[in-house]
Motif scaffolding. Sequence first.
Motif, PDB file in Angstrom:
ATOM      1  N   LEU A   1      -2.383  68.277 -87.751  1.00 51.83           N
ATOM      2  CA  LEU A   1      -2.161  68.193 -86.305  1.00 51.83           C
ATOM      3  C   LEU A   1      -3.485  68.228 -85.544  1.00 51.83           C
ATOM      4  O   LEU A   1      -3.652  67.537 -84.538  1.00 51.83           O
ATOM      5  N   LEU A   2      -4.432  69.032 -86.014  1.00 53.15           N
ATOM      6  CA  LEU A   2      -5.756  69.087 -85.380  1.00 53.15           C
ATOM      7  C   LEU A   2      -6.509  67.774 -85.534  1.00 53.15           C
ATOM      8  O   LEU A   2      -7.123  67.289 -84.587  1.00 53.15           O
ATOM      9  N   VAL A   3      -6.492  67.214 -86.732  1.00 55.05           N
ATOM     10  CA  VAL A   3      -7.215  65.966 -86.991  1.00 55.05           C
ATOM     11  C   VAL A   3      -6.691  64.843 -86.103  1.00 55.05           C
ATOM     12  O   VAL A   3      -7.459  64.026 -85.600  1.00 55.05           O
ATOM     13  N   HIS A   4      -5.391  64.801 -85.884  1.00 58.98           N
ATOM     14  CA  HIS A   4      -4.792  63.740 -85.075  1.00 58.98           C
ATOM     15  C   HIS A   4      -4.695  64.103 -83.595  1.00 58.98           C
ATOM     16  O   HIS A   4      -4.065  63.380 -82.817  1.00 58.98           O
ATOM     17  N   ARG A   5      -5.299  65.216 -83.213  1.00 57.41           N
ATOM     18  CA  ARG A   5      -5.380  65.667 -81.817  1.00 57.41           C
ATOM     19  C   ARG A   5      -4.004  65.794 -81.159  1.00 57.41           C
ATOM     20  O   ARG A   5      -3.792  65.384 -80.020  1.00 57.41           O
ATOM     21  N   LEU A   6      -3.074  66.384 -81.879  1.00 56.87           N
ATOM     22  CA  LEU A   6      -1.717  66.626 -81.376  1.00 56.87           C
ATOM     23  C   LEU A   6      -1.643  68.088 -80.920  1.00 56.87           C
ATOM     24  O   LEU A   6      -1.020  68.926 -81.555  1.00 56.87           O
ATOM     25  N   TRP A   7      -2.311  68.390 -79.804  1.00 53.48           N
ATOM     26  CA  TRP A   7      -2.496  69.775 -79.363  1.00 53.48           C
ATOM     27  C   TRP A   7      -1.175  70.450 -79.028  1.00 53.48           C
ATOM     28  O   TRP A   7      -0.931  71.586 -79.455  1.00 53.48           O
TER      29      TRP A   7
ATOM     30  N   LEU B   1       0.792  71.155 -82.069  1.00 54.20           N
ATOM     31  CA  LEU B   1       0.196  72.263 -82.812  1.00 54.20           C
ATOM     32  C   LEU B   1       0.597  73.604 -82.209  1.00 54.20           C
ATOM     33  O   LEU B   1       0.978  74.525 -82.935  1.00 54.20           O
ATOM     34  N   VAL B   2       0.541  73.709 -80.896  1.00 56.31           N
ATOM     35  CA  VAL B   2       0.932  74.965 -80.235  1.00 56.31           C
ATOM     36  C   VAL B   2       2.401  75.271 -80.495  1.00 56.31           C
ATOM     37  O   VAL B   2       2.767  76.404 -80.827  1.00 56.31           O
ATOM     38  N   ILE B   3       3.255  74.265 -80.364  1.00 60.57           N
ATOM     39  CA  ILE B   3       4.688  74.466 -80.613  1.00 60.57           C
ATOM     40  C   ILE B   3       4.918  74.872 -82.065  1.00 60.57           C
ATOM     41  O   ILE B   3       5.696  75.794 -82.350  1.00 60.57           O
ATOM     42  N   TYR B   4       4.229  74.221 -82.994  1.00 60.50           N
ATOM     43  CA  TYR B   4       4.375  74.538 -84.417  1.00 60.50           C
ATOM     44  C   TYR B   4       3.958  75.977 -84.698  1.00 60.50           C
ATOM     45  O   TYR B   4       4.670  76.720 -85.376  1.00 60.50           O
TER      46      TYR B   4
END
Length: 168
Positions: free
Chosen positions: A42-48, A51-54
């Motif tokens: 998630l970090l590599v693909h910039r899905l901020w 990531l927080v929800i996960y």
Amino acid sequence: MPTYTVHAPPPKSGDTTSAPERFRFVRDGFHFWAFLLTPLWLLVHRLWLALVIYVVLYAALGFGLASLRISPSVQLLVGVLIALAMGFEASSIRRWTLSRRGWRQLGFVVGDDEEMAERRFYAEWAKRPNDAPPAPVSPEPTYTSTVRHEPPGGHDVIGLFPEPERPR
């Protein structure tokens, strides 16, 4: 063969269309690295936001299972199931994030790998007239036939069988 969805970014200020070199190709299917290393993927693909929800949901679920004194083997199974779900839904999360950022989905293309998908897409893109924007997806179908408001008459045929009183 893998399928890729093609996404166009919102046009920069002063432009009417997006530059084709900025298009993004998102592969459908299972993402092994999203399954194995979800937070890093998630970090590599910039899905901020994802990531927080996960992290919040995973921590809440872990805390809930620990407070209920669920066995560690069941906790491990739940963790593996969550990771498996992330592996299968990784491309959907990327598409959701792109649409949330204002990107348009232009269509899909099939290719052995991303490079082949790009070649096929841009080959078709080059054939398109320069002034013609991509055809928008119709939200719902339109029908041209009229709608009947009365019950069927005695002369109407339903099915493939002839009426009993008529000769063949």
